[in-house]
Design a protein around this motif. Sequence first.
Motif, PDB file in Angstrom:
ATOM      1  N   ARG A   1      -4.049 -11.911  38.144  1.00  0.00           N
ATOM      2  CA  ARG A   1      -3.734 -13.336  38.246  1.00  0.00           C
ATOM      3  C   ARG A   1      -5.001 -14.124  38.579  1.00  0.00           C
ATOM      4  O   ARG A   1      -5.889 -13.622  39.260  1.00  0.00           O
TER       5      ARG A   1
ATOM      6  N   LYS B   1      -6.890 -19.370  42.883  1.00  0.00           N
ATOM      7  CA  LYS B   1      -7.112 -20.801  43.048  1.00  0.00           C
ATOM      8  C   LYS B   1      -7.300 -21.112  44.523  1.00  0.00           C
ATOM      9  O   LYS B   1      -6.436 -20.831  45.342  1.00  0.00           O
TER      10      LYS B   1
ATOM     11  N   TYR C   1     -10.268 -22.882  40.345  1.00  0.00           N
ATOM     12  CA  TYR C   1      -9.914 -21.524  39.931  1.00  0.00           C
ATOM     13  C   TYR C   1     -11.129 -20.599  40.035  1.00  0.00           C
ATOM     14  O   TYR C   1     -12.270 -21.033  39.884  1.00  0.00           O
TER      15      TYR C   1
ATOM     16  N   ALA D   1      -4.195 -24.166  28.966  1.00  0.00           N
ATOM     17  CA  ALA D   1      -4.122 -23.475  30.251  1.00  0.00           C
ATOM     18  C   ALA D   1      -3.902 -24.480  31.379  1.00  0.00           C
ATOM     19  O   ALA D   1      -4.152 -25.674  31.242  1.00  0.00           O
ATOM     20  N   GLU D   2      -3.451 -23.972  32.498  1.00  0.00           N
ATOM     21  CA  GLU D   2      -3.106 -24.776  33.669  1.00  0.00           C
ATOM     22  C   GLU D   2      -4.244 -25.730  34.045  1.00  0.00           C
ATOM     23  O   GLU D   2      -5.414 -25.345  34.060  1.00  0.00           O
TER      24      GLU D   2
ATOM     25  N   THR E   1      -0.016 -20.842  32.771  1.00  0.00           N
ATOM     26  CA  THR E   1      -0.984 -19.991  33.448  1.00  0.00           C
ATOM     27  C   THR E   1      -0.890 -18.594  32.858  1.00  0.00           C
ATOM     28  O   THR E   1      -0.032 -18.318  32.009  1.00  0.00           O
ATOM     29  N   TRP E   2      -1.773 -17.702  33.286  1.00  0.00           N
ATOM     30  CA  TRP E   2      -1.798 -16.356  32.716  1.00  0.00           C
ATOM     31  C   TRP E   2      -0.439 -15.675  32.847  1.00  0.00           C
ATOM     32  O   TRP E   2       0.210 -15.733  33.876  1.00  0.00           O
TER      33      TRP E   2
ATOM     34  N   LEU F   1      -7.980 -24.177  34.318  1.00  0.00           N
ATOM     35  CA  LEU F   1      -8.030 -22.741  34.067  1.00  0.00           C
ATOM     36  C   LEU F   1      -8.458 -22.473  32.626  1.00  0.00           C
ATOM     37  O   LEU F   1      -8.339 -23.329  31.755  1.00  0.00           O
TER      38      LEU F   1
END
Length: 364
Positions: free
Chosen positions: A25, A28, A33, A181-182, A200-201, A236
């Motif tokens: 993950r 953050k 990040y 991405a976020e 997110t991932w 991210l």
Amino acid sequence: MGSGSSTEAEIPNVTPIVDQEELVRPIKENGRYRNPFPTYEDRGFTHLMRLMKDFALNNISGIPWNNKEELDKTLPVLKPDIETLAAGEKSNNLRAVWMGHACVLVKVDDLVVLTDPVWGYKCGPLGKMGAKRYRPPPCSIDELPELDAVVISHNHYDHLEYSTVVKLNKRFGKNLHWFVAEGQAKWMRDAGCEMVTELTWWEEASLEKHGHKYTIAATPSQHWCQRTATDRDKALWASWVVQGPRHNFYFAGDTGYCFGFRQIGRKYGPFSLAAIPIGAYHPRWFMRPQHCNPEEAVEMHVDLRARRSLAIHWGTYVMTVEPYMEPKTKLADAVAARGLHEAAFTTVRHGEVLDLDSETVEDR
């Protein structure tokens, strides 16, 4: 400008990695990040000063800026056959066009997706500074087929360009779904994007188009983000998976080599096609954490369990100092050294349409 080949004798070709079973993950802290990978190292001001010296004294890229005939020979740009890409008698097929740098136009079954679209001559603030393009786009935005989705790996200027986003929005509007991405959705909406999904991932989104249901998933990469002096890593970075009813596509974006690709291969592989970066890797002391070299790209191909891989992130913008055709040569050597079939992971010409319909996941 000198000539020759980049040397890495003091550094192994492929960074040893430590894998783990638990899905990795992003970290953050204080609104920023961080990479969770032991293979990542931050680069600061002193590194940048040393890099500038390298660029001035050790630039062996050899790009023939004033010799279009030579560039047309070494890196030909074809006018893509858009009808062949987007239409045809058969549905549920897999076709792709390398549009230059990290931009790929891909048809996954019946879903038409564009990755990291950048059409500008210079990729930097206001389009007036930054890396210069030495190979033109194969077609204009107006010549693109009807698009369903765009995936953005991160917010660096060579992967996300404001003017290109505006032109795509003007042409496709709310019919175009953007996946980012976020931390990037607000920028996209401010640029005029109407349909934006931020992930997110390992998060997934469903997209129903053309009578099929597709899964779009954000997956890890080892990189960083920045567009201004104060927003370092406030958004991210990610790679992307596009799963259709028959085919499975992976887009790496921009990344250093890390154990995340083994996890992606286990969770979402095997892939019908993967788009993997091979260029902008020298000098290695600076680029290793953020840009993989051809040898590492081949390891990514293996980790991802990709049936075919398409080389991206080379041959378009001058960004680093390795000889401009070296990524192609080193990739072929690395594929052979790994004992893979020469067609497993290849470079292609700008604008060339790859019809991979016969090469399905089920054929593995």
